[in-house]
Design a protein around this motif. Sequence first.
Motif, PDB file in Angstrom:
ATOM      1  N   ALA A   1      44.158  33.746  42.425  1.00 50.04           N
ATOM      2  CA  ALA A   1      44.010  34.446  41.150  1.00 50.04           C
ATOM      3  C   ALA A   1      44.246  35.939  41.336  1.00 50.04           C
ATOM      4  O   ALA A   1      43.946  36.493  42.396  1.00 50.04           O
ATOM      5  CB  ALA A   1      42.608  34.207  40.596  1.00 50.04           C
ATOM      6  N   PRO A   2      44.772  36.603  40.314  1.00 52.68           N
ATOM      7  CA  PRO A   2      44.938  38.063  40.426  1.00 52.68           C
ATOM      8  C   PRO A   2      43.582  38.746  40.539  1.00 52.68           C
ATOM      9  O   PRO A   2      42.586  38.298  39.973  1.00 52.68           O
ATOM     10  CB  PRO A   2      45.649  38.435  39.121  1.00 52.68           C
ATOM     11  CG  PRO A   2      45.329  37.317  38.175  1.00 52.68           C
ATOM     12  CD  PRO A   2      45.222  36.077  39.013  1.00 52.68           C
ATOM     13  N   ARG A   3      43.561  39.834  41.266  1.00 53.61           N
ATOM     14  CA  ARG A   3      42.298  40.520  41.519  1.00 53.61           C
ATOM     15  C   ARG A   3      41.982  41.582  40.477  1.00 53.61           C
ATOM     16  O   ARG A   3      40.817  41.854  40.179  1.00 53.61           O
ATOM     17  CB  ARG A   3      42.327  41.148  42.917  1.00 53.61           C
ATOM     18  CG  ARG A   3      40.963  41.568  43.440  1.00 53.61           C
ATOM     19  CD  ARG A   3      41.079  42.135  44.845  1.00 53.61           C
ATOM     20  NE  ARG A   3      41.732  41.188  45.725  1.00 53.61           N
ATOM     21  CZ  ARG A   3      41.087  40.261  46.403  1.00 53.61           C
ATOM     22  NH1 ARG A   3      39.783  40.169  46.296  1.00 53.61           N
ATOM     23  NH2 ARG A   3      41.737  39.435  47.190  1.00 53.61           N
TER      24      ARG A   3
ATOM     25  N   ALA B   1      35.501  32.765  43.489  1.00 52.50           N
ATOM     26  CA  ALA B   1      35.124  31.677  42.586  1.00 52.50           C
ATOM     27  C   ALA B   1      36.252  31.355  41.613  1.00 52.50           C
ATOM     28  O   ALA B   1      36.533  30.177  41.332  1.00 52.50           O
ATOM     29  CB  ALA B   1      33.852  32.063  41.826  1.00 52.50           C
ATOM     30  N   TRP B   2      36.892  32.388  41.098  1.00 53.02           N
ATOM     31  CA  TRP B   2      37.994  32.166  40.147  1.00 53.02           C
ATOM     32  C   TRP B   2      39.168  31.480  40.837  1.00 53.02           C
ATOM     33  O   TRP B   2      39.777  30.564  40.292  1.00 53.02           O
ATOM     34  CB  TRP B   2      38.422  33.513  39.556  1.00 53.02           C
ATOM     35  CG  TRP B   2      39.408  33.395  38.417  1.00 53.02           C
ATOM     36  CD1 TRP B   2      39.709  32.280  37.697  1.00 53.02           C
ATOM     37  CD2 TRP B   2      40.207  34.440  37.873  1.00 53.02           C
ATOM     38  NE1 TRP B   2      40.644  32.556  36.733  1.00 53.02           N
ATOM     39  CE2 TRP B   2      40.964  33.884  36.825  1.00 53.02           C
ATOM     40  CE3 TRP B   2      40.351  35.797  38.174  1.00 53.02           C
ATOM     41  CZ2 TRP B   2      41.863  34.641  36.070  1.00 53.02           C
ATOM     42  CZ3 TRP B   2      41.237  36.545  37.412  1.00 53.02           C
ATOM     43  CH2 TRP B   2      41.995  35.984  36.382  1.00 53.02           C
ATOM     44  N   THR B   3      39.476  31.918  42.050  1.00 53.64           N
ATOM     45  CA  THR B   3      40.579  31.308  42.793  1.00 53.64           C
ATOM     46  C   THR B   3      40.306  29.830  43.060  1.00 53.64           C
ATOM     47  O   THR B   3      41.183  28.969  42.881  1.00 53.64           O
ATOM     48  CB  THR B   3      40.794  32.058  44.115  1.00 53.64           C
ATOM     49  OG1 THR B   3      41.193  33.405  43.830  1.00 53.64           O
ATOM     50  CG2 THR B   3      41.876  31.388  44.953  1.00 53.64           C
ATOM     51  N   LYS B   4      39.098  29.513  43.503  1.00 49.47           N
ATOM     52  CA  LYS B   4      38.762  28.112  43.766  1.00 49.47           C
ATOM     53  C   LYS B   4      38.821  27.289  42.495  1.00 49.47           C
ATOM     54  O   LYS B   4      39.250  26.124  42.506  1.00 49.47           O
ATOM     55  CB  LYS B   4      37.371  28.031  44.391  1.00 49.47           C
ATOM     56  CG  LYS B   4      37.305  28.552  45.815  1.00 49.47           C
ATOM     57  CD  LYS B   4      35.904  28.417  46.390  1.00 49.47           C
ATOM     58  CE  LYS B   4      35.868  28.896  47.840  1.00 49.47           C
ATOM     59  NZ  LYS B   4      34.497  28.804  48.414  1.00 49.47           N
ATOM     60  N   SER B   5      38.408  27.878  41.377  1.00 51.59           N
ATOM     61  CA  SER B   5      38.472  27.161  40.106  1.00 51.59           C
ATOM     62  C   SER B   5      39.909  26.867  39.716  1.00 51.59           C
ATOM     63  O   SER B   5      40.238  25.750  39.282  1.00 51.59           O
ATOM     64  CB  SER B   5      37.783  27.985  39.013  1.00 51.59           C
ATOM     65  OG  SER B   5      37.881  27.347  37.758  1.00 51.59           O
TER      66      SER B   5
END
Length: 749
Positions: free
Chosen positions: A555-557, A535-539
């Motif tokens: 995004a960093p994991r 979700a963070w990566t898509k955002s």
Amino acid sequence: MLAWWMLVPTLLAMMVALVLPGFMWLRAGGRSSLVAVAAAPAFTFGLVTILSVAYPLFDIEWGPSTALPILGLSAVGGGAAWSLSFFRRSNGGFSLRGVPLREAIGVRVPIGSAQAAIRATTWGAIIVGFLVAAWPLIAGANPANPVQQWDPTFHQNGVHAILYGKNASPFGGLHELYGGRSVYYPTGWHAFVALFARYDSVVQASNVSSLALMAVWVTGLAALVSVLTASRSAIMAAPIIGGMLLNMPADALTMYNQWPNSTGTALVPGLAAAAVIVGRRLATDLRAGDGVRAFARRIPQGLFLLIGALGLVGAHPSAAFSMLALLIAPLLAFIASFGRRALDREGRGQLAVLACGALALAVVALPLLALASPKIQAMGKYPRNGTSWSEAFAHAFLPYPPFTSTSGMTHWTFIQLVLLIAGVVATVRLHMLLSRPDPLERAAEQAGLIESADEEDAASPDGEEALPLPFWPLISYLILAGLTGLAYSPNSALRTYLLAPWYKDARRIMGVEDIALAVLMAVGAAAIVRAAHTAWTKSLQRILAERGVDDDVEAPRWPIQACVGLLILVLSGFGAIDARNAAVAYVYDPDQLGKPGMATTGELAMLRRMKYTTAPNALILGDPIAGAAYSEMLGGRKAVFPQLSTVNADGASQKVLTQRFRDIATDPEVCEVVQRLGITHFYEEEDGTYYNFMRSSRNPGLYGVDTSSGFELVDAGGTAKLWKITACGDVTPGGGREAFVTGESANRG
């Protein structure tokens, strides 16, 4: 807490003895140091079991000077095997053929920043898991105080008996606790702790062993998950979740504290991890058509597993059944897989199918036959009743011990439920995905159970090949949940037969169920991390696209991993630490004891003064469940009843004392027994409730004694008093160790 710091050297010594003897042997056949560390303690307990049985046959006394050198030699031998395992034979000798020594013995140089980070975070998570598990014990207990619970009292006196008797054999090594009778009892834990205890430090060494077992437990869970899935998130979550679980280690190593059974449970995850690796490699070799050579190649690792399995039995026989319950699903699947493959072959294929069928039958039938053995079924005769099917259902899937109901327990139960559901869904989803013709790695990534190749090292923290999570941990969970539910179910022949190794005790089985639970919950945590990361990566990608930046950024994991881990800790109340603190106080705090408590602060002080208020050969008579059982481990003085059950060999004298000692002034047979046994002192305590019965109902002769004449007050503490017996005239003290070791009460005068 300072008292615990003073015992750090003992803890470190225990950990070295647990890990080194077996670590290098397993390391010689595999690259995963995590699995080697986790499985090594079972190997050490296997060696301890072998030595404890062999030493009496050769009149060798059990002690640090005789046992620790053998463990050291095992470490040296393992080191040599590790150093030579990657060498190649050339011209009748060993040659490196230009390979650097560090690389030849399995050390990758350089390991790279990514792999170094994986190792650091994994071991960091293990340390966090250990601290979470150990904190209630460290913060709430004085290590010099005994666990005031039924079984721990027996076990600590067992260590004390081994120190004096120098015999750690399970076939009679604890005869001092039975008044001279040679009774079989697994002594793996007692023998190990005796190597690090002195006569006056049995309690401290026993309590430190709880910390060591907590470390073994969380390391084993991390190792097991590392060979089941390549997900770093799951591997890091496993030891932390495992450290917070309420059954094992919280109940098993604090409130209930049945050390031998808990030891066996703690050893299972690490040895199971090693077994999975060996089985996986054997399967690969057999698929390659190696046949008999495949089995020959695994003989060294098979021997390691065999010794480790002996360590489980040496700790407690139930651990072997626990291991089987955990691994029977993959074992049967392994056999069935090769049976199916054999059907496609000509010639000897039919023989292979028959062999697989026979092996599968043996895997099921042999344990059932073992359950029917007299010794195992004798354990099933323990008077422990079930309750109801509603209780069975309530405890089966998310088991919990009888801790104080707190807000932390409520929150932690809810968090466990969320993680379990997420783990089950992820496991089932991955199994369905992998049944499609999609590439393995892509399917695993889509299921959120392994990271993308550019972020994740090959697999586990040490590069040991690990497949995405298989389906069998879910089956194992259901098997163990069924056993837990059966323990709470109404009495039945099936309940008695199947649960005999665990004395039909749900609290013993729930600790094993926690292994499968921890695996599934760790996978659930990884699935949540994956979902949040996606979700963070898509955002981020959407925001960049809105700004006209066409970049496939990810995004960093690690921030997600850290946040999810912190949320689990905080929202669960650090694993219901309020309930775990109360559990520690229940058995460790002499001023806040629960129903199994026996001695208050003042009474413990009186017991510790026994070494100054009585002669070395004094023999103490008192109700063991009223505190007299601590005379040996705290006071250093021999007790007539050294364990909570009065089961001495001299049953006639025992009956006179427990039923009629209060008639000492009028019954000449009482004085006859006192003189013959050499009883010098009487430990008096007020009558009171123990569990759900009055103490005087068990041993009426030790209550209501008129001490106004025939007794001299020696010391007092709390509501207890220590009297010197003068009613029977001069008595030759019978508390000397030589007379006691013989077990012949007739010679104690």
